[in-house]
Write a protein that holds these residues in place. Structure first.
Motif, PDB file in Angstrom:
ATOM      1  N   GLY A  85       0.804  -1.204   0.000  1.00 29.42           N
ATOM      2  CA  GLY A  85       0.000   0.000   0.000  1.00 29.42           C
ATOM      3  C   GLY A  85       0.843   1.262   0.000  1.00 29.42           C
ATOM      4  N   GLU A  86       0.148   2.375  -0.168  1.00 33.21           N
ATOM      5  CA  GLU A  86       0.756   3.704  -0.093  1.00 33.21           C
ATOM      6  C   GLU A  86       0.228   4.388   1.162  1.00 33.21           C
ATOM      7  N   PRO A  87       1.115   4.942   1.979  1.00 32.03           N
ATOM      8  CA  PRO A  87       0.647   5.528   3.245  1.00 32.03           C
ATOM      9  C   PRO A  87      -0.212   6.773   3.050  1.00 32.03           C
ATOM     10  N   ARG A  88      -1.295   6.814   3.815  1.00 25.52           N
ATOM     11  CA  ARG A  88      -2.133   8.019   3.903  1.00 25.52           C
ATOM     12  C   ARG A  88      -2.748   8.043   5.301  1.00 25.52           C
ATOM     13  N   ALA A  89      -2.858   9.235   5.846  1.00 25.68           N
ATOM     14  CA  ALA A  89      -3.328   9.400   7.218  1.00 25.68           C
ATOM     15  C   ALA A  89      -4.797   9.027   7.345  1.00 25.68           C
ATOM     16  N   GLY A  90      -5.122   8.356   8.433  1.00 28.94           N
ATOM     17  CA  GLY A  90      -6.501   7.987   8.729  1.00 28.94           C
ATOM     18  C   GLY A  90      -6.640   7.689  10.210  1.00 28.94           C
ATOM     19  N   GLY A  91      -7.857   7.439  10.645  1.00 36.33           N
ATOM     20  CA  GLY A  91      -8.099   7.118  12.054  1.00 36.33           C
ATOM     21  C   GLY A  91      -7.650   8.244  12.958  1.00 36.33           C
ATOM     22  N   ASP A  92      -6.823   7.920  13.945  1.00 35.24           N
ATOM     23  CA  ASP A  92      -6.334   8.897  14.919  1.00 35.24           C
ATOM     24  C   ASP A  92      -5.148   9.708  14.396  1.00 35.24           C
ATOM     25  N   ALA A  93      -4.632   9.364  13.229  1.00 41.26           N
ATOM     26  CA  ALA A  93      -3.465  10.053  12.673  1.00 41.26           C
ATOM     27  C   ALA A  93      -3.919  11.221  11.804  1.00 41.26           C
ATOM     28  N   HIS A  94      -3.444  12.423  12.114  1.00 39.22           N
ATOM     29  CA  HIS A  94      -3.825  13.604  11.337  1.00 39.22           C
ATOM     30  C   HIS A  94      -2.872  13.891  10.198  1.00 39.22           C
ATOM     31  N   GLU A  95      -1.664  13.322  10.268  1.00 40.54           N
ATOM     32  CA  GLU A  95      -0.649  13.571   9.253  1.00 40.54           C
ATOM     33  C   GLU A  95       0.370  12.451   9.326  1.00 40.54           C
ATOM     34  N   LEU A  96       1.014  12.148   8.194  1.00 36.09           N
ATOM     35  CA  LEU A  96       2.080  11.140   8.144  1.00 36.09           C
ATOM     36  C   LEU A  96       3.326  11.776   7.568  1.00 36.09           C
ATOM     37  N   ARG A  97       4.475  11.213   7.944  1.00 32.78           N
ATOM     38  CA  ARG A  97       5.721  11.723   7.387  1.00 32.78           C
ATOM     39  C   ARG A  97       6.812  10.661   7.507  1.00 32.78           C
ATOM     40  N   TRP A  98       7.551  10.415   6.400  1.00 32.87           N
ATOM     41  CA  TRP A  98       8.741   9.579   6.438  1.00 32.87           C
ATOM     42  C   TRP A  98       9.885  10.463   6.898  1.00 32.87           C
ATOM     43  N   VAL A  99      10.621  10.051   7.932  1.00 31.18           N
ATOM     44  CA  VAL A  99      11.706  10.873   8.457  1.00 31.18           C
ATOM     45  C   VAL A  99      12.926  10.032   8.814  1.00 31.18           C
ATOM     46  N   SER A 100      14.087  10.673   8.694  1.00 29.96           N
ATOM     47  CA  SER A 100      15.326  10.095   9.221  1.00 29.96           C
ATOM     48  C   SER A 100      15.384  10.403  10.714  1.00 29.96           C
ATOM     49  N   LEU A 101      16.342   9.820  11.394  1.00 27.50           N
ATOM     50  CA  LEU A 101      16.518  10.110  12.813  1.00 27.50           C
ATOM     51  C   LEU A 101      16.821  11.598  13.013  1.00 27.50           C
ATOM     52  N   ALA A 102      17.657  12.169  12.149  1.00 27.03           N
ATOM     53  CA  ALA A 102      17.991  13.597  12.265  1.00 27.03           C
ATOM     54  C   ALA A 102      16.761  14.477  12.044  1.00 27.03           C
ATOM     55  N   GLU A 103      15.928  14.118  11.081  1.00 29.40           N
ATOM     56  CA  GLU A 103      14.706  14.895  10.833  1.00 29.40           C
ATOM     57  C   GLU A 103      13.736  14.775  12.008  1.00 29.40           C
ATOM     58  N   ALA A 104      13.636  13.590  12.586  1.00 31.69           N
ATOM     59  CA  ALA A 104      12.746  13.384  13.734  1.00 31.69           C
ATOM     60  C   ALA A 104      13.168  14.252  14.914  1.00 31.69           C
ATOM     61  N   ALA A 105      14.466  14.495  15.042  1.00 29.99           N
ATOM     62  CA  ALA A 105      14.972  15.304  16.155  1.00 29.99           C
ATOM     63  C   ALA A 105      14.485  16.749  16.084  1.00 29.99           C
ATOM     64  N   THR A 106      13.994  17.181  14.921  1.00 29.44           N
ATOM     65  CA  THR A 106      13.488  18.556  14.781  1.00 29.44           C
ATOM     66  C   THR A 106      11.988  18.652  15.036  1.00 29.44           C
ATOM     67  N   LEU A 107      11.321  17.524  15.278  1.00 26.60           N
ATOM     68  CA  LEU A 107       9.870  17.487  15.468  1.00 26.60           C
ATOM     69  C   LEU A 107       9.505  17.412  16.948  1.00 26.60           C
ATOM     70  N   ASP A 108       8.272  17.794  17.264  1.00 29.17           N
ATOM     71  CA  ASP A 108       7.728  17.569  18.605  1.00 29.17           C
ATOM     72  C   ASP A 108       7.282  16.110  18.657  1.00 29.17           C
ATOM     73  N   THR A 109       8.034  15.300  19.377  1.00 29.78           N
ATOM     74  CA  THR A 109       7.755  13.865  19.421  1.00 29.78           C
ATOM     75  C   THR A 109       7.358  13.433  20.830  1.00 29.78           C
ATOM     76  N   VAL A 110       6.717  12.280  20.899  1.00 24.42           N
ATOM     77  CA  VAL A 110       6.384  11.693  22.187  1.00 24.42           C
ATOM     78  C   VAL A 110       7.689  11.336  22.906  1.00 24.42           C
ATOM     79  N   PRO A 111       7.663  11.244  24.232  1.00 26.17           N
ATOM     80  CA  PRO A 111       8.894  10.928  24.973  1.00 26.17           C
ATOM     81  C   PRO A 111       9.548   9.631  24.498  1.00 26.17           C
TER      82      PRO A 111
END
Length: 169
Positions: free
Chosen positions: A120-146
């Motif tokens: 499949g191809e990812p698309r947001a649904g259910g409880d997810a409002h947005e999706l994003r493929w990220v590297s570890l470095a890119e994730a470090a710039t986001l507001d993430t869960v603990p």
């Protein structure tokens, strides 16, 4: 999934109570799925508490009578429209959230899975409002869960190790 505290087995009542569910007096079981492709992980922006608006792995609560792997597959499909071809169990993690007063508001025990093969191809649904493929470095710039950055690093390392073991056969 609904409200396991107030809803019981009545699915219609469960769905109606989902947004007003009080904290459970016990930890609630759920799943978290690290989807890895080309050195990146798929994150969802949470649409509900706990951690509404924060980035996390897809996942969610276990329904009564549902096996943990079934929960992971259902949540992955609901939140990302992906169908897992294979899931690898990585272990358990506690996720405990506290209110400003220090009182526990949520306690989830998550079965963690790794998914490197999916359809499949990812698309947001259910409880997810947005999706994003990220590297570890890119994730470090986001507001993430603990603890998410640590878990992303572990998932990427495990995916690389699995790929190397497969190519050495």
């Amino acid at each position: 999934m609904g409200c396991p505290v107030l809803g019981g087995l009545d699915a219609k009542r469960n769905a109606a109570l989902q947004d007003n569910c009080p904290p459970s007096p016990h930890p609630r079981p759920g799943t978290s799925i690290a989807v890895v492709k080309n050195g990146k992980v798929l994150l969802v922006k949470r649409g509900k508490e706990p951690f509404k608006g924060y980035w996390a792995f897809p996942g969610g609560g276990q329904a009564l009578g549902e096996r943990l792997e079934e929960t992971a597959r259902r949540e992955l499909a609901e939140e990302t429209a992906l169908t897992a071809r294979h899931l690898e169990f990585l272990g358990f993690a506690d996720r405990i959230a506290h209110g400003e007063d220090g009182i526990v508001t949520h306690h989830h025990v998550l079965a963690r899975f790794l998914c490197t093969a999916f359809d499949g191809e990812p698309r947001a649904g259910g409880d997810a409002h947005e999706l994003r493929w990220v590297s570890l470095a890119e994730a470090a710039t986001l507001d993430t869960v603990p603890h998410l950055l640590e878990l992303i690093g572990g998932a990427l390392e495990r995916a690389r190790a699995g790929r190397q073991a497969f190519t050495k056969r």
